[in-house]
Motif scaffolding. Structure first.
Motif, PDB file in Angstrom:
ATOM      1  N   GLN A   4       0.828  -1.204   0.000  1.00 38.05           N
ATOM      2  CA  GLN A   4       0.000   0.000   0.000  1.00 38.05           C
ATOM      3  C   GLN A   4       0.868   1.262   0.000  1.00 38.05           C
ATOM      4  OE1 GLN A   4      -2.759   0.223   3.266  1.00 38.05           O
ATOM      5  NE2 GLN A   4      -3.367   2.320   2.795  1.00 38.05           N
ATOM      6  N   HIS A   5       1.916   1.271   0.819  1.00 34.30           N
ATOM      7  CA  HIS A   5       2.832   2.413   0.856  1.00 34.30           C
ATOM      8  C   HIS A   5       3.557   2.593  -0.475  1.00 34.30           C
ATOM      9  CE1 HIS A   5       2.173   1.959   5.212  1.00 34.30           C
ATOM     10  NE2 HIS A   5       2.601   3.213   5.317  1.00 34.30           N
ATOM     11  N   PHE A   6       3.961   1.480  -1.076  1.00 34.96           N
ATOM     12  CA  PHE A   6       4.671   1.565  -2.360  1.00 34.96           C
ATOM     13  C   PHE A   6       3.759   2.100  -3.464  1.00 34.96           C
ATOM     14  CE2 PHE A   6       7.485  -2.152  -0.812  1.00 34.96           C
ATOM     15  CZ  PHE A   6       8.267  -1.249  -0.097  1.00 34.96           C
ATOM     16  N   LEU A   7       2.483   1.710  -3.443  1.00 39.28           N
ATOM     17  CA  LEU A   7       1.538   2.207  -4.447  1.00 39.28           C
ATOM     18  C   LEU A   7       1.305   3.707  -4.284  1.00 39.28           C
ATOM     19  CD1 LEU A   7      -1.084  -0.697  -4.569  1.00 39.28           C
ATOM     20  CD2 LEU A   7       0.685  -0.147  -6.249  1.00 39.28           C
ATOM     21  N   ILE A   8       1.272   4.177  -3.037  1.00 42.80           N
ATOM     22  CA  ILE A   8       1.159   5.620  -2.786  1.00 42.80           C
ATOM     23  C   ILE A   8       2.389   6.338  -3.334  1.00 42.80           C
ATOM     24  CG2 ILE A   8       1.087   7.405  -1.001  1.00 42.80           C
ATOM     25  CD1 ILE A   8      -0.553   5.460   0.714  1.00 42.80           C
ATOM     26  N   ASN A   9       3.549   5.747  -3.115  1.00 42.71           N
ATOM     27  CA  ASN A   9       4.791   6.313  -3.671  1.00 42.71           C
ATOM     28  C   ASN A   9       4.728   6.409  -5.190  1.00 42.71           C
ATOM     29  OD1 ASN A   9       7.496   5.245  -1.427  1.00 42.71           O
ATOM     30  ND2 ASN A   9       5.646   6.404  -1.053  1.00 42.71           N
ATOM     31  N   LEU A  51       8.318  10.666   2.976  1.00 43.79           N
ATOM     32  CA  LEU A  51       7.378  11.005   4.049  1.00 43.79           C
ATOM     33  C   LEU A  51       6.333   9.918   4.252  1.00 43.79           C
ATOM     34  CD1 LEU A  51       6.739  14.830   3.475  1.00 43.79           C
ATOM     35  CD2 LEU A  51       8.084  13.751   5.291  1.00 43.79           C
ATOM     36  N   PHE A  52       6.143   9.066   3.219  1.00 44.04           N
ATOM     37  CA  PHE A  52       5.184   7.963   3.312  1.00 44.04           C
ATOM     38  C   PHE A  52       5.901   6.629   3.065  1.00 44.04           C
ATOM     39  CE2 PHE A  52       2.702  11.681   2.102  1.00 44.04           C
ATOM     40  CZ  PHE A  52       1.673  11.640   3.038  1.00 44.04           C
ATOM     41  N   PRO A  53       6.838   6.283   3.942  1.00 44.70           N
ATOM     42  CA  PRO A  53       7.600   5.042   3.735  1.00 44.70           C
ATOM     43  C   PRO A  53       6.930   3.853   4.424  1.00 44.70           C
ATOM     44  CG  PRO A  53       8.540   6.239   5.548  1.00 44.70           C
ATOM     45  CD  PRO A  53       7.331   7.018   5.103  1.00 44.70           C
ATOM     46  N   PHE A  54       7.525   2.691   4.184  1.00 44.51           N
ATOM     47  CA  PHE A  54       7.149   1.498   4.927  1.00 44.51           C
ATOM     48  C   PHE A  54       8.264   1.212   5.925  1.00 44.51           C
ATOM     49  CE2 PHE A  54       7.343  -3.159   5.493  1.00 44.51           C
ATOM     50  CZ  PHE A  54       6.100  -3.350   6.070  1.00 44.51           C
ATOM     51  N   LYS A  55       7.922   1.217   7.219  1.00 44.94           N
ATOM     52  CA  LYS A  55       8.938   1.055   8.259  1.00 44.94           C
ATOM     53  C   LYS A  55       8.858  -0.336   8.875  1.00 44.94           C
ATOM     54  CE  LYS A  55       9.108   5.945   9.619  1.00 44.94           C
ATOM     55  NZ  LYS A  55       8.992   6.900  10.744  1.00 44.94           N
ATOM     56  N   ILE A  56      10.003  -1.004   8.850  1.00 44.62           N
ATOM     57  CA  ILE A  56      10.103  -2.288   9.539  1.00 44.62           C
ATOM     58  C   ILE A  56      10.526  -2.062  10.982  1.00 44.62           C
ATOM     59  CG2 ILE A  56      11.427  -4.442   9.649  1.00 44.62           C
ATOM     60  CD1 ILE A  56      11.393  -4.572   6.686  1.00 44.62           C
ATOM     61  N   PHE A  62      11.712   1.997   3.965  1.00 46.31           N
ATOM     62  CA  PHE A  62      11.677   1.597   2.559  1.00 46.31           C
ATOM     63  C   PHE A  62      10.680   2.461   1.781  1.00 46.31           C
ATOM     64  CE2 PHE A  62      13.103  -2.059   4.939  1.00 46.31           C
ATOM     65  CZ  PHE A  62      14.153  -2.540   4.175  1.00 46.31           C
ATOM     66  N   ASP A  63      11.119   2.946   0.645  1.00 50.13           N
ATOM     67  CA  ASP A  63      10.250   3.719  -0.250  1.00 50.13           C
ATOM     68  C   ASP A  63      10.809   3.618  -1.668  1.00 50.13           C
ATOM     69  OD1 ASP A  63      12.261   5.883  -0.582  1.00 50.13           O
ATOM     70  OD2 ASP A  63      11.819   6.261   1.537  1.00 50.13           O
ATOM     71  N   LEU A  64      10.224   4.403  -2.599  1.00 52.25           N
ATOM     72  CA  LEU A  64      10.611   4.321  -4.011  1.00 52.25           C
ATOM     73  C   LEU A  64      11.425   5.533  -4.464  1.00 52.25           C
ATOM     74  CD1 LEU A  64       7.311   2.918  -5.595  1.00 52.25           C
ATOM     75  CD2 LEU A  64       9.192   1.678  -4.535  1.00 52.25           C
ATOM     76  N   ARG A  65      12.216   6.077  -3.569  1.00 49.20           N
ATOM     77  CA  ARG A  65      12.991   7.280  -3.909  1.00 49.20           C
ATOM     78  C   ARG A  65      13.988   7.035  -5.051  1.00 49.20           C
ATOM     79  NH1 ARG A  65      16.597   6.100   1.351  1.00 49.20           N
ATOM     80  NH2 ARG A  65      14.587   5.312   2.010  1.00 49.20           N
ATOM     81  N   PHE A  66      14.464   5.804  -5.188  1.00 52.97           N
ATOM     82  CA  PHE A  66      15.468   5.507  -6.220  1.00 52.97           C
ATOM     83  C   PHE A  66      14.921   5.718  -7.639  1.00 52.97           C
ATOM     84  CE2 PHE A  66      17.146   2.628  -2.774  1.00 52.97           C
ATOM     85  CZ  PHE A  66      18.265   3.392  -2.501  1.00 52.97           C
ATOM     86  N   ILE A  67      13.615   5.527  -7.824  1.00 54.12           N
ATOM     87  CA  ILE A  67      13.022   5.705  -9.158  1.00 54.12           C
ATOM     88  C   ILE A  67      13.153   7.162  -9.599  1.00 54.12           C
ATOM     89  CG2 ILE A  67      10.855   5.674 -10.463  1.00 54.12           C
ATOM     90  CD1 ILE A  67      10.014   3.238  -8.870  1.00 54.12           C
ATOM     91  N   SER A  68      12.753   8.093  -8.730  1.00 53.01           N
ATOM     92  CA  SER A  68      12.852   9.516  -9.063  1.00 53.01           C
ATOM     93  C   SER A  68      14.300   9.950  -9.239  1.00 53.01           C
ATOM     94  CB  SER A  68      12.188  10.366  -7.967  1.00 53.01           C
ATOM     95  OG  SER A  68      10.818  10.069  -7.865  1.00 53.01           O
ATOM     96  N   PHE A  69      15.176   9.397  -8.421  1.00 54.73           N
ATOM     97  CA  PHE A  69      16.585   9.782  -8.524  1.00 54.73           C
ATOM     98  C   PHE A  69      17.199   9.306  -9.836  1.00 54.73           C
ATOM     99  CE2 PHE A  69      21.143   9.000  -7.555  1.00 54.73           C
ATOM    100  CZ  PHE A  69      21.515  10.326  -7.391  1.00 54.73           C
ATOM    101  N   ILE A  70      16.865   8.088 -10.268  1.00 56.82           N
ATOM    102  CA  ILE A  70      17.393   7.587 -11.552  1.00 56.82           C
ATOM    103  C   ILE A  70      16.842   8.407 -12.710  1.00 56.82           C
ATOM    104  CG2 ILE A  70      17.346   5.626 -13.150  1.00 56.82           C
ATOM    105  CD1 ILE A  70      17.584   3.781 -10.728  1.00 56.82           C
TER     106      ILE A  70
END
Length: 412
Positions: A4-9, A51-56, A62-70
């Motif tokens: 769910q968090h990844f889809l929001i990302n 700001l909307f990550p998945f925390k273990i 964990f989030d999808l920041r690498f996609i935007s950075f690439i």
């Protein structure tokens, strides 16, 4: 819960891309402003993803920041990507935790790898771009997960690692495809608008050029007869000389109109690319000598199909623009290469160069970089003639450095 968090990302990233493409595809946008828009859009996406990550745990985020950075590494300026990398590191450092050092190390490494592979990315089309970006995001995610697994042992399940990697790969593929799709649609729209403008000028040229050229030729003959008369003063001869020069200029413009109105050649034949270039250079040599410009040519002897007269005129128009762009002299380098049954002819000058906005408007009716001295018809003829030969014209330029015109033609 992690999915769910990844889809929001992903939703955040898609919205930032839509905003970025909408803004960048607007007319009259300058290069620095484009970089600012990309920085804001991708920086906003990175910020919201973090700001909307998945925390273990408190230290594992964990989030999808690498996609935007690439995306920033391949589509933005390297400096913009570097600043976004620093922003990502700062935000992650603020979150803190034991696992913060893993992404902080991963970002600079990923940046260096992206800069190393960026020339490969720029040279290739969408398939290779999709493969390259998805591979990089896969390797990055795998490296991060492996590091966490080694340092924190059993905190990560196989299901989570699989969903984390798959979400990154699919997200990377979708975002790159979206960017490429919007860019292609923008190019098609720009080309369609230019073709519509060209069609209007073409009809106008066909309707009036013949009617104007005949009386203009007669008028020039009478003015020349008066100029040769012994009954006029030297100052009056100078005035008449100016009138003849302007009539010649008008005749050249009408000739361009006529060529533009009927670009499809009556006679199509096999042409030697090397011989045609040599003839064009021979035509332009006096003008080049007058402006202290040296023309050097290293052409391969490939065969293309077209009309010799129209093709030479297109080459002459390009070289004339290059010469006029070097008022203090310089050199024009002409080279050629063959790739996938396509001849690439490069004409590189050392002139004043053009802005990205000026490049996008080349070939439009009445647009010229020569202020009041130009009509824009020369490049219109170039584009129309090369397109009639099933070819393509590509322009790259930098202010104060020069302009490179590349002609792509299928081999005969």
């Amino acid at each position: 819960m992690g999915m769910q968090h990844f889809l929001i990302n992903l939703l955040v990233i898609f919205l930032s891309i839509l905003f970025m493409q909408f803004w960048l595809n607007q007319p009259l946008r300058y290069n620095r402003r484009n970089e600012f828009v990309m920085f804001i859009s991708l920086g906003f996406a990175i910020l919201l993803c973090m700001l909307f990550p998945f925390k273990i745990s408190a230290g594992l985020i964990f989030d999808l920041r690498f996609i935007s950075f690439i995306l920033a590494c391949f589509y933005a300026h390297p400096f913009t990507a570097a600043v976004l990398g620093l922003l990502t590191i700062m935000i992650r450092a603020i979150h803190g935790g034991e696992g913060m050092w893993i992404p902080i190390i991963a970002i600079p490494v990923l940046y260096l790898v992206c800069m190393w592979t960026r020339p490969l990315f720029n040279r290739n089309k969408i398939r290779i771009r999709l493969l390259l970006t998805s591979t990089l995001v896969f390797l990055t995610c795998s490296g991060v997960l492996l590091s966490i697994h080694l340092l924190f042992n059993d905190l990560l399940t196989f299901g989570f690692m699989f969903s984390f990697i798959i979400t990154h790969i699919l997200g990377m593929l979708l975002t790159v495809y979206l960017v490429e799709y919007f860019h292609t649609q923008h190019l098609l729209l720009t080309k369609l608008i230019r073709m519509e403008k060209v069609e209007v000028v073409s009809h106008l040229a066909a309707s009036i050029s013949h009617e104007v050229r005949n009386p203009l030729t007669s008028s020039r003959g009478f003015v020349q007869m008066v100029q040769e008369s012994a009954d006029i003063t030297e100052k009056e001869k100078q005035f008449l000389d100016v009138a003849i020069q302007e009539m010649d200029r008008a005749t050249d413009i009408i000739h361009d109109y006529l060529t533009f109105a009927k670009p499809a050649p009556d006679k199509v034949e096999n042409l030697s690319a090397k011989n045609m270039m040599e003839k064009a250079i021979h035509v332009m040599q006096p003008l080049a000598n007058l402006n202290n410009v040296v023309i050097s040519s290293r052409m391969s002897n490939e065969v293309v199909k077209g009309n010799a007269g129209l093709y030479i005129q297109a080459l002459v128009n390009i070289m004339k623009n290059s010469i006029e762009a070097m008022p203090k002299g310089g050199e024009i380098h002409i080279t050629s290469e063959v790739h996938n049954q396509t001849v690439r002819i490069h004409i590189q000058d050392e002139g004043i160069g053009m802005t990205p906005l000026q490049i996008t408007r080349l070939g439009e009716p009445y647009f010229s970089t020569k202020e009041r001295k130009g009509t824009g018809l020369g490049m219109m003829v170039v584009f129309r003639v090369i397109e009639a030969m099933n070819g393509e014209v590509q322009i790259s330029s930098e202010k104060g450095v020069g302009t490179k015109t590349t002609i792509l033609l299928p081999t005969g």
